[in-house]
Design a protein around this motif. Structure first.
Motif, PDB file in Angstrom:
ATOM      1  N   ASN A   1      37.820  50.321  41.435  1.00  0.00           N
ATOM      2  CA  ASN A   1      39.077  49.171  41.342  1.00  0.00           C
ATOM      3  C   ASN A   1      39.864  49.704  42.361  1.00  0.00           C
ATOM      4  O   ASN A   1      40.552  50.949  42.210  1.00  0.00           O
ATOM      5  N   PRO A   2      40.384  49.212  43.438  1.00  0.00           N
ATOM      6  CA  PRO A   2      41.411  49.647  44.333  1.00  0.00           C
ATOM      7  C   PRO A   2      42.958  49.850  43.795  1.00  0.00           C
ATOM      8  O   PRO A   2      43.741  50.603  44.076  1.00  0.00           O
TER       9      PRO A   2
ATOM     10  N   TYR B   1      43.033  47.994  31.507  1.00  0.00           N
ATOM     11  CA  TYR B   1      42.611  46.849  30.999  1.00  0.00           C
ATOM     12  C   TYR B   1      41.540  46.196  31.406  1.00  0.00           C
ATOM     13  O   TYR B   1      40.510  45.772  30.825  1.00  0.00           O
ATOM     14  N   MET B   2      41.452  46.122  32.866  1.00  0.00           N
ATOM     15  CA  MET B   2      40.216  45.692  33.639  1.00  0.00           C
ATOM     16  C   MET B   2      39.123  46.575  33.196  1.00  0.00           C
ATOM     17  O   MET B   2      38.000  45.776  33.234  1.00  0.00           O
ATOM     18  N   LYS B   3      38.789  47.810  33.056  1.00  0.00           N
ATOM     19  CA  LYS B   3      37.897  48.488  32.551  1.00  0.00           C
ATOM     20  C   LYS B   3      37.187  48.060  31.074  1.00  0.00           C
ATOM     21  O   LYS B   3      36.081  47.720  31.286  1.00  0.00           O
ATOM     22  N   PHE B   4      38.169  47.935  30.221  1.00  0.00           N
ATOM     23  CA  PHE B   4      38.016  47.659  29.076  1.00  0.00           C
ATOM     24  C   PHE B   4      37.418  46.241  28.798  1.00  0.00           C
ATOM     25  O   PHE B   4      36.690  45.915  27.826  1.00  0.00           O
ATOM     26  N   PHE B   5      38.387  45.340  29.285  1.00  0.00           N
ATOM     27  CA  PHE B   5      37.939  43.961  29.088  1.00  0.00           C
ATOM     28  C   PHE B   5      37.401  43.206  29.883  1.00  0.00           C
ATOM     29  O   PHE B   5      36.884  42.089  29.756  1.00  0.00           O
ATOM     30  N   GLU B   6      37.400  43.632  31.255  1.00  0.00           N
ATOM     31  CA  GLU B   6      36.525  43.019  32.327  1.00  0.00           C
ATOM     32  C   GLU B   6      35.542  43.495  32.899  1.00  0.00           C
ATOM     33  O   GLU B   6      34.873  43.095  33.869  1.00  0.00           O
ATOM     34  N   HIS B   7      35.244  44.880  32.462  1.00  0.00           N
ATOM     35  CA  HIS B   7      34.346  45.819  32.634  1.00  0.00           C
ATOM     36  C   HIS B   7      34.160  45.869  34.346  1.00  0.00           C
ATOM     37  O   HIS B   7      33.251  46.276  34.884  1.00  0.00           O
ATOM     38  N   THR B   8      35.282  46.228  34.988  1.00  0.00           N
ATOM     39  CA  THR B   8      35.554  46.683  36.243  1.00  0.00           C
ATOM     40  C   THR B   8      35.649  48.118  36.279  1.00  0.00           C
ATOM     41  O   THR B   8      36.487  48.612  35.517  1.00  0.00           O
TER      42      THR B   8
END
Ligand code: UDP
Ligand code: MG
Length: 314
Positions: free
Chosen positions: A266-267, A254-261
């Motif tokens: 990402n730990p 989710y963080m990759k696709f929507f928050e570009h982390t």
């Protein structure tokens, strides 16, 4: 035989004659047929010769010598295996327990209990390294095993012998016998008993015993609750951990696709891998434990139940 008294002896030479005379006095008026089983747990002093002198004078005294020092639990187990009394009463060889309590314990057994555990209500030991750890341990053990006793550590207890036949002892487990016996269906109670300062010699234990007791408590708790169904314990935690792993994995995506982390920064990714790995480990461990449990019960022909009585089965 009404009664077997079992005493583990490790370097107690000065205590032995007094122990014998106090026990004889305490039981003189009761007309009980008893045996006194003294187990020499590899003493390095003259305990054994002193025991043999007693055995020569009194035929009720039976002496066993172990090949080396196996520890109090093993010494008691040896005595239990050789006992032939209807009731078996273990006690310490240093006279911290009082033989005058033996008839009282027997009365309690005759009220219909299978196990009567002594409670050193007024314990004569030091507070900080004895009574305090013991208080904490008793609380823990009571809570974890569901058998609420004030004083698991007291050696002076009384058992109907059948109950001991269903209980196997390992490690430092003599103190857990009431809990183990409860599991095979025994009626357990406790009774205040006297306690004295050690008469001669020194205590064989220090604060390091606490650690052993904690580890044995873990084993006993596991054996009492999950020994016939280990996958229920390990599998449950396996599933929780796997779920947590998937959740944290989903969060990483989710963080990759929507928050570009970026995932590799990402730990949570590491946590995901760790949790999934743990989950699989737990489940596999549970399955292995199931195999071990089957070997354990089937190799010994041990049933997973205990029968008290049978009617009309011939
Ligand atoms: N004991 C034994 N083997 C051991 C340690 C102790 O047979 O390795 C016996 C010891 O001789 C005594 C009883 O176990 O009769 C209780 O030991 P101790 O009095 O030292 O324990 P404490 O009363 O200090 O807890
Ligand atoms: Mg003692």
């Amino acid at each position: 035989m009404d009664l077997s008294i079992v005493v583990p002896i490790y370097n107690e030479e000065e205590n032995i004659p007094v122990l014998h005379s106090r026990i004889s006095e305490a039981l003189a008026d009761t007309r009980l047929a008893y045996e006194l089983i003294l187990v020499d747990d590899g003493s390095a002093d003259n305990s054994y010769s002193s025991l043999k002198v007693l055995a020569g004078k009194d035929s009720r005294v039976k002496v066993v010598k172990l090949r080396r020092n196996f520890g109090q639990t093993a010494a008691m187990a040896a005595g239990f295996d050789l006992a032939s009394g209807r009731v078996v009463i273990p006690m310490d060889g240093d006279l911290q327990n009082d033989p005058l309590d033996i008839p009282l314990l027997l009365n309690k057994i005759d009220e219909g209990y299978d196990v009567v555990s002594g409670w050193r209500k007024d314990r004569k030991d030091t507070f900080i390294n004895r009574k305090l750890p013991s208080m904490i341990a008793n609380g823990f053990i009571s809570k974890m095993t569901g058998v609420h006793l004030h004083d698991y550590g007291c050696t002076l207890k009384a058992y109907r012998r059948e109950v001991l036949e269903d209980v196997n002892l390992y490690g430092e487990m003599h103190r857990f016998v009431p809990a183990l016996a409860h599991q095979v269906g025994a009626r357990v109670t406790e009774m205040p008993v006297r306690h004295h300062e050690r008469l001669h010699g020194v205590s064989k234990y220090g604060i390091s015993r606490t650690m052993k007791v904690i580890l044995d408590l873990m084993t006993v708790t596991f054996l009492l609750s999950y020994s016939t169904k280990p996958i229920q314990l390990f599998g449950r935690w396996g599933i929780y951990t796997l779920c947590a792993g998937f959740l944290s994995g989903a969060l990483t995506l989710y963080m990759k696709f929507f928050e570009h982390t970026s995932m590799n920064r990402n730990p949570l990714l590491i946590l995901t891998a760790f949790l999934i790995f743990m989950g699989v480990q737990f489940i596999v461990m549970g399955l292995l434990a199931e195999l071990v449990a089957r070997t354990y019960y089937e190799a010994q022909g041990k049933p997973i139940y205990n029968i008290k009585e049978k009617v009309n089965f011939g």
